[in-house]
Design a protein around this motif. Structure first.
Motif, PDB file in Angstrom:
ATOM      1  N   ARG B  93       0.829  -1.190   0.000  1.00 60.31           N
ATOM      2  CA  ARG B  93       0.000   0.000   0.000  1.00 60.31           C
ATOM      3  C   ARG B  93       0.880   1.264   0.000  1.00 60.31           C
ATOM      4  NH1 ARG B  93      -3.327   2.517   3.921  1.00 60.31           N
ATOM      5  NH2 ARG B  93      -2.306   1.339   5.561  1.00 60.31           N
ATOM      6  N   LEU B  94       1.897   1.175   0.821  1.00 63.97           N
ATOM      7  CA  LEU B  94       2.824   2.296   0.893  1.00 63.97           C
ATOM      8  C   LEU B  94       3.560   2.512  -0.418  1.00 63.97           C
ATOM      9  CD1 LEU B  94       4.656   2.220   4.311  1.00 63.97           C
ATOM     10  CD2 LEU B  94       3.352   4.087   3.311  1.00 63.97           C
ATOM     11  N   ALA B  95       3.922   1.391  -1.048  1.00 62.41           N
ATOM     12  CA  ALA B  95       4.700   1.485  -2.282  1.00 62.41           C
ATOM     13  C   ALA B  95       3.924   2.240  -3.345  1.00 62.41           C
ATOM     14  CB  ALA B  95       5.076   0.100  -2.767  1.00 62.41           C
ATOM     15  N   ILE B  96       2.628   1.954  -3.393  1.00 61.32           N
ATOM     16  CA  ILE B  96       1.798   2.642  -4.398  1.00 61.32           C
ATOM     17  C   ILE B  96       1.775   4.146  -4.109  1.00 61.32           C
ATOM     18  CG2 ILE B  96      -0.581   2.925  -5.237  1.00 61.32           C
ATOM     19  CD1 ILE B  96      -0.909  -0.112  -4.668  1.00 61.32           C
ATOM     20  N   ARG B  97       1.581   4.449  -2.847  1.00 61.93           N
ATOM     21  CA  ARG B  97       1.510   5.857  -2.463  1.00 61.93           C
ATOM     22  C   ARG B  97       2.846   6.567  -2.750  1.00 61.93           C
ATOM     23  NH1 ARG B  97      -0.373   7.747   3.493  1.00 61.93           N
ATOM     24  NH2 ARG B  97       0.278   9.912   3.265  1.00 61.93           N
ATOM     25  N   ALA B  98       3.902   5.851  -2.443  1.00 59.86           N
ATOM     26  CA  ALA B  98       5.222   6.434  -2.680  1.00 59.86           C
ATOM     27  C   ALA B  98       5.432   6.712  -4.163  1.00 59.86           C
ATOM     28  CB  ALA B  98       6.308   5.479  -2.178  1.00 59.86           C
ATOM     29  N   ARG B  99       4.983   5.748  -4.947  1.00 61.56           N
ATOM     30  CA  ARG B  99       5.172   5.917  -6.388  1.00 61.56           C
ATOM     31  C   ARG B  99       4.367   7.127  -6.889  1.00 61.56           C
ATOM     32  NH1 ARG B  99       4.704   0.741  -7.780  1.00 61.56           N
ATOM     33  NH2 ARG B  99       6.908   0.449  -7.432  1.00 61.56           N
ATOM     34  N   GLN B 100       3.142   7.262  -6.341  1.00 64.39           N
ATOM     35  CA  GLN B 100       2.312   8.411  -6.751  1.00 64.39           C
ATOM     36  C   GLN B 100       3.007   9.732  -6.408  1.00 64.39           C
ATOM     37  OE1 GLN B 100      -1.239   7.512  -4.586  1.00 64.39           O
ATOM     38  NE2 GLN B 100      -2.183   6.385  -6.298  1.00 64.39           N
ATOM     39  N   LEU B 101       3.532   9.743  -5.227  1.00 66.90           N
ATOM     40  CA  LEU B 101       4.242  10.956  -4.802  1.00 66.90           C
ATOM     41  C   LEU B 101       5.429  11.236  -5.707  1.00 66.90           C
ATOM     42  CD1 LEU B 101       4.264  10.530  -0.938  1.00 66.90           C
ATOM     43  CD2 LEU B 101       3.516  12.584  -2.152  1.00 66.90           C
ATOM     44  N   LEU B 102       6.137  10.175  -6.013  1.00 66.69           N
ATOM     45  CA  LEU B 102       7.328  10.294  -6.837  1.00 66.69           C
ATOM     46  C   LEU B 102       6.969  10.841  -8.220  1.00 66.69           C
ATOM     47  CD1 LEU B 102      10.365   9.672  -6.725  1.00 66.69           C
ATOM     48  CD2 LEU B 102       9.875   7.407  -7.639  1.00 66.69           C
ATOM     49  N   GLU B 103       5.869  10.281  -8.757  1.00 63.79           N
ATOM     50  CA  GLU B 103       5.451  10.731 -10.086  1.00 63.79           C
ATOM     51  C   GLU B 103       5.028  12.198 -10.054  1.00 63.79           C
ATOM     52  OE1 GLU B 103       2.510   7.887 -11.184  1.00 63.79           O
ATOM     53  OE2 GLU B 103       4.004   6.308 -11.476  1.00 63.79           O
ATOM     54  N   ARG B 104       4.385  12.578  -8.955  1.00 65.85           N
ATOM     55  CA  ARG B 104       3.906  13.947  -8.845  1.00 65.85           C
ATOM     56  C   ARG B 104       5.044  14.960  -8.914  1.00 65.85           C
ATOM     57  NH1 ARG B 104       0.405  14.345  -3.887  1.00 65.85           N
ATOM     58  NH2 ARG B 104       2.154  15.401  -2.919  1.00 65.85           N
ATOM     59  N   VAL B 105       6.211  14.576  -8.343  1.00 64.47           N
ATOM     60  CA  VAL B 105       7.329  15.525  -8.397  1.00 64.47           C
ATOM     61  C   VAL B 105       8.197  15.300  -9.639  1.00 64.47           C
ATOM     62  CG1 VAL B 105       7.403  15.793  -5.901  1.00 64.47           C
ATOM     63  CG2 VAL B 105       8.889  14.098  -6.990  1.00 64.47           C
ATOM     64  N   GLY B 106       7.757  14.384 -10.522  1.00 63.07           N
ATOM     65  CA  GLY B 106       8.488  14.178 -11.789  1.00 63.07           C
ATOM     66  C   GLY B 106       9.638  13.217 -11.668  1.00 63.07           C
ATOM     67  N   GLY B 107       9.669  12.405 -10.638  1.00 64.17           N
ATOM     68  CA  GLY B 107      10.753  11.438 -10.477  1.00 64.17           C
ATOM     69  C   GLY B 107      10.382  10.074 -11.019  1.00 64.17           C
ATOM     70  N   ALA B 108      11.306   9.111 -10.889  1.00 67.03           N
ATOM     71  CA  ALA B 108      11.060   7.758 -11.380  1.00 67.03           C
ATOM     72  C   ALA B 108      11.870   6.764 -10.551  1.00 67.03           C
ATOM     73  CB  ALA B 108      11.458   7.655 -12.848  1.00 67.03           C
ATOM     74  N   GLU B 109      11.465   5.503 -10.652  1.00 69.19           N
ATOM     75  CA  GLU B 109      12.229   4.450  -9.982  1.00 69.19           C
ATOM     76  C   GLU B 109      12.684   3.454 -11.035  1.00 69.19           C
ATOM     77  OE1 GLU B 109      10.628   0.984  -9.019  1.00 69.19           O
ATOM     78  OE2 GLU B 109      12.776   0.574  -8.846  1.00 69.19           O
ATOM     79  N   ILE B 110      13.995   3.276 -11.149  1.00 66.98           N
ATOM     80  CA  ILE B 110      14.527   2.360 -12.164  1.00 66.98           C
ATOM     81  C   ILE B 110      15.373   1.315 -11.462  1.00 66.98           C
ATOM     82  CG2 ILE B 110      15.895   2.172 -14.285  1.00 66.98           C
ATOM     83  CD1 ILE B 110      15.526   5.432 -14.208  1.00 66.98           C
ATOM     84  N   GLY B 111      14.881   0.090 -11.530  1.00 72.03           N
ATOM     85  CA  GLY B 111      15.664  -1.011 -10.950  1.00 72.03           C
ATOM     86  C   GLY B 111      16.025  -0.787  -9.501  1.00 72.03           C
ATOM     87  N   GLY B 112      15.078  -0.271  -8.731  1.00 76.40           N
ATOM     88  CA  GLY B 112      15.349  -0.087  -7.304  1.00 76.40           C
ATOM     89  C   GLY B 112      16.062   1.203  -6.967  1.00 76.40           C
ATOM     90  N   VAL B 113      16.336   2.013  -7.982  1.00 78.44           N
ATOM     91  CA  VAL B 113      17.029   3.280  -7.740  1.00 78.44           C
ATOM     92  C   VAL B 113      16.046   4.419  -7.968  1.00 78.44           C
ATOM     93  CG1 VAL B 113      18.802   4.817  -8.633  1.00 78.44           C
ATOM     94  CG2 VAL B 113      19.282   2.381  -8.358  1.00 78.44           C
ATOM     95  N   VAL B 114      15.907   5.277  -6.966  1.00 78.48           N
ATOM     96  CA  VAL B 114      14.986   6.410  -7.087  1.00 78.48           C
ATOM     97  C   VAL B 114      15.709   7.564  -7.755  1.00 78.48           C
ATOM     98  CG1 VAL B 114      13.592   8.084  -5.832  1.00 78.48           C
ATOM     99  CG2 VAL B 114      13.684   5.704  -5.059  1.00 78.48           C
ATOM    100  N   LYS B 115      15.096   8.110  -8.791  1.00 77.80           N
ATOM    101  CA  LYS B 115      15.729   9.215  -9.527  1.00 77.80           C
ATOM    102  C   LYS B 115      14.801  10.422  -9.481  1.00 77.80           C
ATOM    103  CE  LYS B 115      18.719  11.124 -12.281  1.00 77.80           C
ATOM    104  NZ  LYS B 115      18.749  12.330 -11.457  1.00 77.80           N
ATOM    105  N   LEU B 116      15.294  11.519  -8.975  1.00 79.24           N
ATOM    106  CA  LEU B 116      14.526  12.761  -8.925  1.00 79.24           C
ATOM    107  C   LEU B 116      15.022  13.691 -10.022  1.00 79.24           C
ATOM    108  CD1 LEU B 116      14.583  13.319  -5.058  1.00 79.24           C
ATOM    109  CD2 LEU B 116      12.602  12.672  -6.417  1.00 79.24           C
ATOM    110  N   PRO B 117      14.154  14.529 -10.534  1.00 81.27           N
ATOM    111  CA  PRO B 117      14.621  15.440 -11.587  1.00 81.27           C
ATOM    112  C   PRO B 117      15.615  16.449 -11.024  1.00 81.27           C
ATOM    113  CG  PRO B 117      12.360  15.942 -10.955  1.00 81.27           C
ATOM    114  CD  PRO B 117      12.729  14.701 -10.235  1.00 81.27           C
ATOM    115  N   GLU B 118      16.537  16.882 -11.894  1.00 83.09           N
ATOM    116  CA  GLU B 118      17.523  17.881 -11.466  1.00 83.09           C
ATOM    117  C   GLU B 118      16.781  19.130 -10.976  1.00 83.09           C
ATOM    118  OE1 GLU B 118      20.847  17.695 -11.268  1.00 83.09           O
ATOM    119  OE2 GLU B 118      20.697  15.596 -11.872  1.00 83.09           O
TER     120      GLU B 118
END
Lengths: 832, 392
Positions: B93-118
């Motif tokens: 449940r948390l993972a979904i929420r985290a992903r939503q948050l991440l997408e909202r700020v324009g970030g992504a998760e690739i292979g377990g690595v969280v990437k935020l926009p510059e």
């Protein structure tokens, strides 16, 4: 068909594991240690990081290759280990990401396919930062719980490329994932690992590879010869001739294994033309290597090295700074770095440090490049190191007239040799001999001396060889060596030396003959003392005294001759006369143990126990590690009746020289005097065991112990039990005869004792009852039959005056008893 | 438990000797507040927190991260998010929420690595706050972040971003601590956090960003524990000596109970491969005190005076240390002020007192209850004597 193994001088990692093992020398313990640490890293949670430091050519790649092969051959590690070996020149590692990619690449090329290829390819589509984090994750996933052994050569270059940021990332990764173990190498200690401000400060177990010493070099070259199937060469290398040749090039190679490997091709070349060709070829081979080494240096460092190449020999920092147009401080800093990197070596003279090239071959190679037109100077230098003067002359004699160039080389080498005070081979040998002797490294000193006898063969060389063999406890071999140079015309010194060797080997008759030879030599100013010593050893005390007196007349400060005078006078039983020369010797040499010992013992024998004690105490203070002083201190204290203190001194002497059985006897006597019978007899037993059945314990000790038992028993309840134990101990050690002699020797003390006659009588009766009546009877104590009979008869005759006691004896027994009584009653006692 | 010498390597928790009481104390403190753990390099801080993470006393979420590589707020956020990502993934449940948050700020998760926009540093910190809050909401136990080398991260932030960025992170973390009662942080670092805080203060940032945290020093091992460690290493390395217990005591005392140096000395004894006695140990230590190669880099204790102490303070610091190095016993404060005052032209007593406080924080000096001062580590005192030519 046998295949000669590849012996790479510059890329040992290409060599087969068997070859690497076959020629590996000096570092076995270290290799085992590193292998154990890697095993522990694989099999447990602990992780080790080791960094091998050493200049180029010292054998780092050989070492890590060998460790790699040993580790990967271990079956039990197969499923738990992944290995990434980053090769020597991993150019282009400029970030942590680069390092991760190299590791992933290395893993792909080795062992089971653990790295998913497409995922690695995807990394190239990411930004560097994202790729880095992803690559780190990918690597840990690929490992899947296994331990990663990363082998990194030239770590300083990899770290330099990664800069502080990359290093921090690597360290953070290692701190968070305890999955790596590292075996790295570097040319010298560098800031990236040694400074507290660096991420990797204190992170690595740092191991400095040592340069090869001569023995290691000999082993290495012999191993190489064997690896190449050349057993003859291997045998030659291990011979004194071969060692002498290797010693000659030792200073050219500067302990660098790579250079030895190159020079190994010369070793069996005795013909000049082959040598010339090989030398030039070797220099050609080495030139790119040394040029590459120059390229590793900063321009300032290069300038310094070039100056030292031209300069030949050591130069002070001030001069180097001046010639390189840099400040003294800068030059000093750069020279320290060059020293750490193995390019130069330094020596301090007074307050000044002198620097020179560590490997003369580097100078040769760089010089050759500069002076193509005139290679003669360096080749001449090489020839001088390679051949002895005699060999150079022989080559010159045998040279065909047409070989004009070779003639020039040889003549120049000979001319250089005659202009020089010493042959470099001999100088190298002498220097090593001196150093090994100074540090008491006798096996190495012997090898140097052996080579000297071959290269030069002076009497001094032979005597050095003899000395080394003596130090190694091989007097027989030393005697054989000396016999090789002894002739009937040899001087007193050589015969004296021979006599002492015979004595050490227990050949006393032969020693006496040799001492006679000393006395047969016409005495010289130098040899009077030797004549005195020989006469002393032969018991010709008058002659000894005369010789020593002549010696001190010629050399009034010769302490040993003064001591010799004292000993000769002791031999003549002129103890009071002996004291002044003994004291004179002490004045001249107040801390020489030998001199103090003679005087101290004399003082004790003269009954001046307190003076003897003080002198012995001085000996102990001067040389607390020498047992002689403790022994004499014990003697003095024992004579003063201070048995507790004497016992402590003897025990200290025994600790320092546990092999000396006489210490047990002294301890036994003190323990007896203190009434500690069990310990006393145990100590006596130990002495008997050490002494062995063949040699009798000095009879005075046995008599002394018996007298203590007698005196104590006279006031106490029981002798019998102690006496029986004493008999038992002697019987077990096959030394009953010695006990018998002790019994007869105690007569004087027995008669002088202040005890009732009945007690003395009871003592002799007791002993009489412990032995059979007739010797030779089938009784274990039959050896005691005659001594106990003689003692009994002497005591009973003395106490009763009844002549029938004597008449009951056989004529020869009677004569012995008469002599015993005469000695006991008339002769003044001679202190031991 | 016979051990192998492992100078600088990773010592697993079950091989850590002599730190149990300190660890218990740290857990007690963490029960009420966060902690700043300070010590010299190689004192064993990381081994202590490794053991705490591996063997916590109660169920909770424990994260260890080494932050020395981090050079920006964004990297810090990404790094922390990476570490909690796997925890979030376990709670769907948390993972979904985290992903939503991440997408909202324009970030992504690739292979377990969280990437935020510059340039999304502020978003990253908000995301971090949000996720930590979620973690705490759905986990009843404590959540503890062990952040190693945090002063280095702040140093990097100052160097590569700005003083403000460093202060921003510290403030943000403080705010999190203040609003989340079950959240704890353990800061550790080899360069004193106080040095960074002082520098930030000088740059105009007056916030007391860590004064809600308990500062705990990691001391060397006690003499008994240090000797025990040395003894186990001597056994493990099978080093021959007539009396290993005694030799262990000599080693422990010669290096002031610092575990790294104990490992180091035993390693060198093992490399010698011959029977050892007190003199062998003393020879090794003495060589390190005077050796130009200086594997232990004790020169650092001299150099960092110039690095971290302003120009007006460094002569005072040197004069204090020189005076303490030659004193046969601890010096009363008044006497020290007198000695140092004579060497310092300013004669400013308050300045000297300030330097003394810093020298104590930097582990050069210690003061006892009676007010007398001495070198904290006899080993460093001996180095100082040799290095400065002061004699014994």
């Amino acid at each position: 068909m046998s295949v000669t193994p590849l012996l790479s001088r510059f890329t040992p990692s290409l060599m087969e594991p068997e070859t690497l093992e076959a020629i590996f020398v000096q570092r076995e313990a270290l290799a085992q240690r590193i292998v154990v640490s890697i095993r522990e890293s694989v099999l447990t949670q602990a992780k080790h990081y080791s960094l091998i430091i050493g200049p180029r050519g010292i054998g780092k790649t050989h070492f890590v290759s060998l460790v790699y092969h040993r580790i990967t051959a271990m079956e039990d590690l197969q499923d738990r280990l992944a290995v990434a070996w980053l090769r020597e020149e991993e150019w282009g590692v400029t970030s942590f990401l680069d390092l991760l990619l190299r590791v992933l690449r290395a893993l792909r090329s080795r062992g089971p396919a653990v790295v998913r290829e497409p995922e690695v390819e995807q990394l190239y589509e990411l930004s560097p930062k994202a790729a880095e984090r992803r690559a780190a994750k990918l690597l840990e996933e690929a490992l899947g719980g296994r331990t990663l052994l990363v082998i990194v050569e030239n770590l300083e270059d990899v770290f330099s490329g990664m800069k502080a940021e990359g290093q921090r990332k690597l360290r953070a990764h290692l701190q968070e994932h305890h999955s790596w173990t590292i075996l790295a190498s570097a040319q010298s200690l560098f800031g990236g690992v040694s400074l507290q401000t660096s991420p990797f400060y204190g992170f690595f177990r740092i191991v400095h590879l040592q340069q090869l010493d001569l023995d290691d070099a000999v082993k290495l070259l012999a191993n190489i010869a064997r690896a190449e199937g050349d057993e003859d060469l291997a045998a030659f290398i291990s011979s004194p001739h071969g060692r002498a040749r290797i010693r000659a090039i030792h200073h050219l190679a500067g302990g660098n294994p790579r250079v030895y490997v190159i020079l190994s091709r010369f070793l069996d070349r005795t013909s000049l033309d082959q040598l010339v060709q090989l030398f030039v070829q070797a220099m050609d081979d080495l030139t790119p290597y040394y040029q590459a080494r120059m390229q590793w240096l900063s321009p300032q460092q290069r300038k310094i090295v070039e100056y030292l190449v031209d300069r030949r020999g050591a130069a002070p920092v001030k001069e180097i700074a001046q010639r390189a147009f840099i400040t003294h401080q800068t030059a000093s800093g750069q020279l320290k770095q060059l020293r750490d990197m193995g390019y130069v070596q330094s020596e301090s003279m007074g307050r000044e440090s002198y620097y020179e090239l560590r490997e003369p071959l580097m100078r040769f190679a760089l010089e050759m490049k500069k002076q193509r037109a005139e290679p003669i100077r360096l080749f001449v230098e090489f020839l001088r190191a390679w051949y002895t003067g005699a060999e150079l002359r022989r080559h010159l004699e045998l040279l065909e007239p047409s070989r004009a160039l070779d003639r020039r080389y040889l003549e120049a080498a000979l001319s250089a040799e005659s202009g020089s005070s010493e042959d470099p081979c001999i100088a190298a040998c002498l220097q090593d001999l001196e150093q090994h002797t100074q540090h008491q490294r006798w096996p190495a000193a012997l090898l140097a001396a052996e080579e000297l006898t071959i290269l030069r063969g002076d009497t001094a060389d032979w005597l050095a060889r003899v000395s080394c063999l003596c130090k190694l406890g091989r007097p027989d071999a030393a005697g054989d060596v000396l016999d090789g140079i002894l002739t009937s015309g040899s001087d007193a010194f050589l015969w004296h030396r021979r006599a002492r060797l015979f004595t050490e080997a227990g050949q006393h008759s032969a020693a006496q003959l040799a001492y006679l030879m000393v006395l047969s030599r016409p005495p010289t100013e130098q040899s009077w003392a030797l004549h005195g010593y020989a006469a002393l050893k032969l018991g010709r005390y008058e002659e000894a005294l005369a010789a020593y007196e002549r010696a001190v007349e010629l050399k009034p400060a010769d302490t040993f001759s003064w001591s010799g005078c004292a000993l000769a006078l002791v031999g003549l039983r002129r103890l009071n006369d002996a004291l002044p020369p003994a004291e004179r010797a002490v004045e001249l040499a107040p801390t020489t143990i030998y001199v103090l010992a003679i005087c101290g013992d004399l003082l004790r024998r003269l009954g001046r126990y307190e003076d003897a004690r003080r002198l012995a105490q001085r000996m102990v203070d001067c040389a607390p590690g020498d047992d002689t002083g403790w022994w004499l201190l014990g003697d003095a204290l024992k004579s003063m009746g201070r048995f507790d203190d004497a016992l402590a001194a003897y025990e200290q002497a025994a600790r320092l020289d546990p092999a000396a059985a006489v210490r047990d006897l002294d301890r036994s006597e003190c323990l007896a005097a203190l009434g500690r019978w069990d310990e006393s007899i145990a100590a006596f037993d130990a002495a008997l065991r050490r002494w062995g059945p063949g040699e009798g314990i000095p009879v005075s000790y046995t008599a002394g112990l018996l007298l203590h038992i007698f005196r104590c028993g006279a006031s106490g309840p029981d002798w019998g039990d102690t006496a029986e134990r004493l008999v038992d101990v002697h019987r077990r050690n096959n030394a009953l005869l010695s006990l018998g002699m002790g019994l007869t020797a105690m007569l004087e003390g027995l008669l002088a004792a202040d005890v009732p006659a009945s007690t003395v009588s009871r003592w002799t009766e007791m002993w009489r009852s412990m032995a059979p009546r007739e010797p030779g009877a089938d009784d274990p104590n039959s050896s005691l039959a005659l001594p106990t009979l003689l003692l009994w008869a002497a005591v009973h005759y003395q106490l009763s005056g009844d002549e029938r006691v004597l008449l009951d004896l056989r004529a020869e027994e009677r004569r012995i008893v008469e002599t015993m009584l005469r000695d006991a009653l008339q002769q003044p006692s001679t202190p031991r | 438990m016979a051990l192998h010498a492992n100078p600088g390597g990773y010592v697993p928790p079950d091989q850590l000797i002599g730190r149990d009481r300190l660890i218990q104390r740290l857990w007690r403190i963490l029960g009420r507040q966060s902690v700043v753990l300070t010590a010299e390099r190689r004192m064993g801080k990381t081994s202590i927190i490794n053991k705490m993470v591996a063997q916590p006393p109660i169920d909770g979420l424990y994260f260890y991260q080494d932050l020395e590589e981090v050079g920006s707020e964004l990297e810090f956020a990404e790094k922390v998010l990476d570490s909690i990502h796997s925890e979030l993934s376990k709670r769907h449940r948390l993972a979904i929420r985290a992903r939503q948050l991440l997408e909202r700020v324009g970030g992504a998760e690739i292979g377990g690595v969280v990437k935020l926009p510059e340039g999304a540093a502020e978003d990253g910190m908000k995301l971090l706050q949000c996720m930590i809050e979620d973690l705490l909401e759905h986990h009843s136990g404590p959540v503890v972040f062990f952040w190693d080398e945090i002063p280095l991260m702040l140093h990097n932030l100052r160097a590569r971003s700005s003083d403000a960025a460093a202060m921003h992170v510290l403030d943000h973390l403080r705010a999190l601590r203040q609003t989340q009662p079950r959240l704890r942080m353990v800061f550790t670092g080899s360069i004193g956090l106080h040095n960074v805080v002082v520098a930030l203060r000088r740059a105009g940032h007056a916030n007391a960003a860590t004064n809600d945290m308990h500062v705990q020093d990691v001391p060397p091992l006690g003499s008994k524990d240090a000797a025990e460690l040395a003894y186990q290493l001597l056994l493990g390395e099978e080093i021959a000596s007539s009396d290993p217990s005694r030799l262990a005591g000599v080693i422990a005392s010669a290096v002031d109970g610092v575990p790294y140096f104990i490992h180091h000395v035993v390693e060198q004894l093992a490399q010698l491969g011959e029977p050892c006695d007190d003199n062998t140990v003393r020879g090794i230590v003495d060589r390190h005190l005077t050796d130009a190669q200086d594997d232990w880099n004790l020169q650092y204790y001299r150099d960092r005076i110039d690095t971290y102490y302003p120009a007006e303070e460094s002569p005072i610091a040197l004069a204090v240390l020189d005076a303490l190095a030659v004193a046969k016993r601890a010096i009363p404060l008044a006497k020290l002020l007198q000695l140092v005052g004579a060497h310092v032209p300013s004669g400013n007593e308050e300045l000297i007192r300030g330097v003394l406080v810093r020298l104590q924080r930097d582990h050069y000096v210690e003061q006892d209850l009676s007010g007398t001062l001495r070198f904290r580590f006899p080993l460093i005192r001996r180095f100082w004597q040799a290095h400065r030519g002061l004699g014994a």
